[in-house]
Design an enzyme around this catalytic site. Sequence first.
Site, PDB file in Angstrom:
ATOM      1  N   TRP A   7     104.058 -52.500  -1.962  1.00 22.66           N
ATOM      2  CA  TRP A   7     104.207 -53.414  -1.044  1.00 22.66           C
ATOM      3  C   TRP A   7     103.147 -53.233   0.328  1.00 22.66           C
ATOM      4  O   TRP A   7     102.617 -52.179   0.207  1.00 22.66           O
ATOM      5  CB  TRP A   7     105.524 -53.157   0.075  1.00 22.66           C
ATOM      6  CG  TRP A   7     105.707 -53.635   1.297  1.00 22.66           C
ATOM      7  CD1 TRP A   7     104.888 -52.994   2.311  1.00 22.66           C
ATOM      8  CD2 TRP A   7     106.406 -54.917   1.645  1.00 22.66           C
ATOM      9  NE1 TRP A   7     105.330 -53.826   3.555  1.00 22.66           N
ATOM     10  CE2 TRP A   7     105.966 -54.961   3.111  1.00 22.66           C
ATOM     11  CE3 TRP A   7     106.932 -55.904   1.094  1.00 22.66           C
ATOM     12  CZ2 TRP A   7     106.569 -55.955   4.014  1.00 22.66           C
ATOM     13  CZ3 TRP A   7     107.367 -56.911   1.791  1.00 22.66           C
ATOM     14  CH2 TRP A   7     107.336 -57.120   3.020  1.00 22.66           C
ATOM     15  N   MET A   8     102.658 -54.373   0.524  1.00 18.79           N
ATOM     16  CA  MET A   8     101.754 -54.493   1.696  1.00 18.79           C
ATOM     17  C   MET A   8     101.854 -55.135   2.756  1.00 18.79           C
ATOM     18  O   MET A   8     102.530 -56.223   2.552  1.00 18.79           O
ATOM     19  CB  MET A   8     100.280 -54.844   0.907  1.00 18.79           C
ATOM     20  CG  MET A   8      99.378 -55.435   2.079  1.00 18.79           C
ATOM     21  SD  MET A   8      98.013 -56.647   1.189  1.00 18.79           S
ATOM     22  CE  MET A   8      96.929 -55.619   0.615  1.00 18.79           C
ATOM     23  N   ASN A   9     101.851 -54.753   4.158  1.00 21.94           N
ATOM     24  CA  ASN A   9     101.873 -55.659   5.142  1.00 21.94           C
ATOM     25  C   ASN A   9     100.456 -55.401   5.874  1.00 21.94           C
ATOM     26  O   ASN A   9      99.418 -55.587   5.327  1.00 21.94           O
ATOM     27  CB  ASN A   9     103.064 -55.737   5.840  1.00 21.94           C
ATOM     28  CG  ASN A   9     103.695 -54.200   6.666  1.00 21.94           C
ATOM     29  OD1 ASN A   9     104.006 -53.393   5.873  1.00 21.94           O
ATOM     30  ND2 ASN A   9     103.519 -54.095   7.879  1.00 21.94           N
ATOM     31  N   ASP A  10     100.667 -55.361   7.244  1.00 19.02           N
ATOM     32  CA  ASP A  10      99.593 -55.766   8.128  1.00 19.02           C
ATOM     33  C   ASP A  10      98.205 -55.006   7.602  1.00 19.02           C
ATOM     34  O   ASP A  10      98.119 -53.880   7.133  1.00 19.02           O
ATOM     35  CB  ASP A  10      99.578 -54.963   9.281  1.00 19.02           C
ATOM     36  CG  ASP A  10     101.138 -55.221  10.147  1.00 19.02           C
ATOM     37  OD1 ASP A  10     101.832 -56.126   9.516  1.00 19.02           O
ATOM     38  OD2 ASP A  10     101.373 -54.680  11.063  1.00 19.02           O
ATOM     39  N   GLN A  15      99.205 -51.514   5.610  1.00 18.16           N
ATOM     40  CA  GLN A  15     100.500 -50.833   5.550  1.00 18.16           C
ATOM     41  C   GLN A  15     101.070 -51.082   4.354  1.00 18.16           C
ATOM     42  O   GLN A  15     101.020 -52.249   3.559  1.00 18.16           O
ATOM     43  CB  GLN A  15     101.405 -51.638   6.654  1.00 18.16           C
ATOM     44  CG  GLN A  15     101.039 -51.714   8.117  1.00 18.16           C
ATOM     45  CD  GLN A  15     101.536 -50.114   8.376  1.00 18.16           C
ATOM     46  OE1 GLN A  15     102.614 -49.883   8.661  1.00 18.16           O
ATOM     47  NE2 GLN A  15     100.698 -49.282   8.553  1.00 18.16           N
ATOM     48  N   ARG A  51     103.045 -49.325  19.884  1.00 17.40           N
ATOM     49  CA  ARG A  51     102.587 -49.445  18.544  1.00 17.40           C
ATOM     50  C   ARG A  51     101.248 -50.104  18.112  1.00 17.40           C
ATOM     51  O   ARG A  51     100.882 -50.858  19.157  1.00 17.40           O
ATOM     52  CB  ARG A  51     103.619 -49.441  17.294  1.00 17.40           C
ATOM     53  CG  ARG A  51     104.127 -50.855  17.335  1.00 17.40           C
ATOM     54  CD  ARG A  51     105.227 -50.980  16.145  1.00 17.40           C
ATOM     55  NE  ARG A  51     105.925 -52.225  16.189  1.00 17.40           N
ATOM     56  CZ  ARG A  51     106.793 -52.532  16.865  1.00 17.40           C
ATOM     57  NH1 ARG A  51     107.514 -51.323  17.522  1.00 17.40           N
ATOM     58  NH2 ARG A  51     107.690 -53.539  16.913  1.00 17.40           N
ATOM     59  N   ASP A  52     100.528 -49.768  17.078  1.00 15.64           N
ATOM     60  CA  ASP A  52      99.366 -50.716  16.646  1.00 15.64           C
ATOM     61  C   ASP A  52      98.170 -50.795  17.567  1.00 15.64           C
ATOM     62  O   ASP A  52      97.797 -51.530  18.054  1.00 15.64           O
ATOM     63  CB  ASP A  52      99.895 -52.300  16.415  1.00 15.64           C
ATOM     64  CG  ASP A  52     101.165 -52.245  15.668  1.00 15.64           C
ATOM     65  OD1 ASP A  52     101.656 -51.528  15.087  1.00 15.64           O
ATOM     66  OD2 ASP A  52     102.192 -53.209  16.089  1.00 15.64           O
ATOM     67  N   GLU A  71     103.387 -57.252  18.914  1.00 17.61           N
ATOM     68  CA  GLU A  71     102.788 -56.091  17.871  1.00 17.61           C
ATOM     69  C   GLU A  71     101.195 -56.565  17.974  1.00 17.61           C
ATOM     70  O   GLU A  71     100.872 -57.513  18.044  1.00 17.61           O
ATOM     71  CB  GLU A  71     103.464 -56.438  16.860  1.00 17.61           C
ATOM     72  CG  GLU A  71     104.923 -56.228  16.643  1.00 17.61           C
ATOM     73  CD  GLU A  71     105.680 -56.250  15.253  1.00 17.61           C
ATOM     74  OE1 GLU A  71     106.457 -55.313  15.379  1.00 17.61           O
ATOM     75  OE2 GLU A  71     105.518 -57.325  14.577  1.00 17.61           O
TER      76      GLU A  71
HETATM   77  C1  FRU Z   1     103.945 -55.717  12.183  1.00 17.55           C
HETATM   78  C2  FRU Z   1     104.325 -54.368  12.090  1.00 17.55           C
HETATM   79  C3  FRU Z   1     103.788 -53.482  13.178  1.00 17.55           C
HETATM   80  C4  FRU Z   1     104.047 -52.160  12.533  1.00 17.55           C
HETATM   81  C5  FRU Z   1     104.087 -52.312  11.185  1.00 17.55           C
HETATM   82  C6  FRU Z   1     105.131 -51.419  10.198  1.00 17.55           C
HETATM   83  O1  FRU Z   1     104.039 -56.381  10.810  1.00 17.55           O
HETATM   84  O2  FRU Z   1     105.899 -54.372  12.461  1.00 17.55           O
HETATM   85  O3  FRU Z   1     104.034 -53.799  14.449  1.00 17.55           O
HETATM   86  O4  FRU Z   1     103.032 -50.936  12.885  1.00 17.55           O
HETATM   87  O5  FRU Z   1     104.429 -53.665  10.839  1.00 17.55           O
HETATM   88  O6  FRU Z   1     104.884 -51.713   8.870  1.00 17.55           O
END
Ligand code: FRU
Length: 495
Positions: A36-39, A55, A167-168, A223
Amino acid sequence: MISQTLREARKYEEMMEKRISAEERPDFHLAARVGWMNDPNGFSYYQGEYHLFYQYHPYEPVWGPMHWGHAVSRDLLHWQYLPAALAPDLPYDKDGVFSGSSVTGPDGSQLLMYTGVLKEPQSDGSYLDIQTQCMAMGNGQDYEKYEGNPVLTEKNLPAGSSRNDFRDPKIWMEEDGGYACVVGNCTGDRDGQILFFRSKDGFHWNFVSILAKNNNRFGRMWECPDFFPLDGKYVLLTSPEEMLPKGFEYHNGHGCLCLVGSFDRETGTFTEERDQAVDYGIDFYAPQTLLAPDGRRIMIGWMQNWDTCNPHPHGQKWFGQMTLPRELSLREDGRLIQKPVRELEAMRRSEVRYEKVCFEGDLKLDGIRSRRVDMEIKLYPSEKGSMYQKFAVRFAQGDIFHTAVSFRPYESILKIDRKFSGSRRGVIHQRRALVNHKDGEITLRIILDRFSVEVFVNDGEQVMTATIDTVQSAEGISFFVDGEARMDVVKYDLC
Ligand code: FRU
């Protein structure tokens, strides 16, 4: 010292990557190495290469305990995977190494600033996150977490701020050689705000100001902020959770907001002048920017929507892709303009060009097909004074599949529709945007990769982004007009 948790993740991804063929991945959009990949995280230029972290949950193609994946590139399009950079392996980040950013440190090392997550048990048996900001230093491949972590905790928060949604961090170097960062946060009732901090050395931080407050205008928790000067103004990007649509803006639920204004560096005061959505398609979130050595401000986003990421293609070993990197500028009226990075032009092959094609009904053009395409369309009425009713371009088209972008000049509405793309789920497949046109004249630059489409409207005035899972054999492209119109088309294969 590399922890056991990180060592295992590195071993796993190296082994699993070999089981995914190049054809199963996007060609020039970065996707998860496995799982999985997010941000996007830590998007930066370091020692002659672009770095992009993300992520990452390597073990399954669903969100899980967050690591940082890592890739490098010289042209922002061809990415080479590096070993995972960070794992959740210390008491203050054992429940997740959340999003963050990167900058070159005073000693030339690569600094990573990220959110450490620790789950705190509550008296009712539930858990709440404690989110703190942490640092790691490295050489571009291996990173050591700072012994003084966390560097920003609830002690640094202004009164009324949530310690559970903090966060972030996005870090940058200021003109005087000191460091600054913005961090996403909200008040106790989850109303978004962005906090601004400064540090002389990148490790010892002080709260400066609440840079922006939502006051219940755009969604809830804010975020993934980013803040930078652009063409004489300052731009604050943030991704609010749970937005309500406003007219034709902000249809994405968790969407991305751009605020443009001025900034007083002394007091850390940002004065907002205008707002807009960043993307008008289906899949775009949590973008991050870097300043390239040649002065370009380049943005990359997560090409996904949180609300549609559960049903993904059966058997696919990776999930999550980044958008194309986009060059940003501000128009005189303050509008954010986005263009695909110019590096893409070096990938163009086999030009096919048509000029002033006059047509009604359906049209196919020789040489115009393929799933990896950079195609520019300029559409206009066939004669002055006459107007067509509707135009559509279909792509990723086979016998039963296609995705369409259509335009109705009388309504000024551009629509993307992937309902026939092969999805078997009743999730969101359409998005509409109000666009500009001059007497029916509009330009569309459509960029297709194996699993996505990005439509740049009127030279980057608006963008619509969507993922598509259509089988690769569906590679047709066709046009349709209700009425009569003329069109110039130039198409390149991308390889
Ligand atoms: C946004 C988020 C961020 C957090 C990350 C966790 O997509 O919710 O705020 O750092 O994803 O994976």
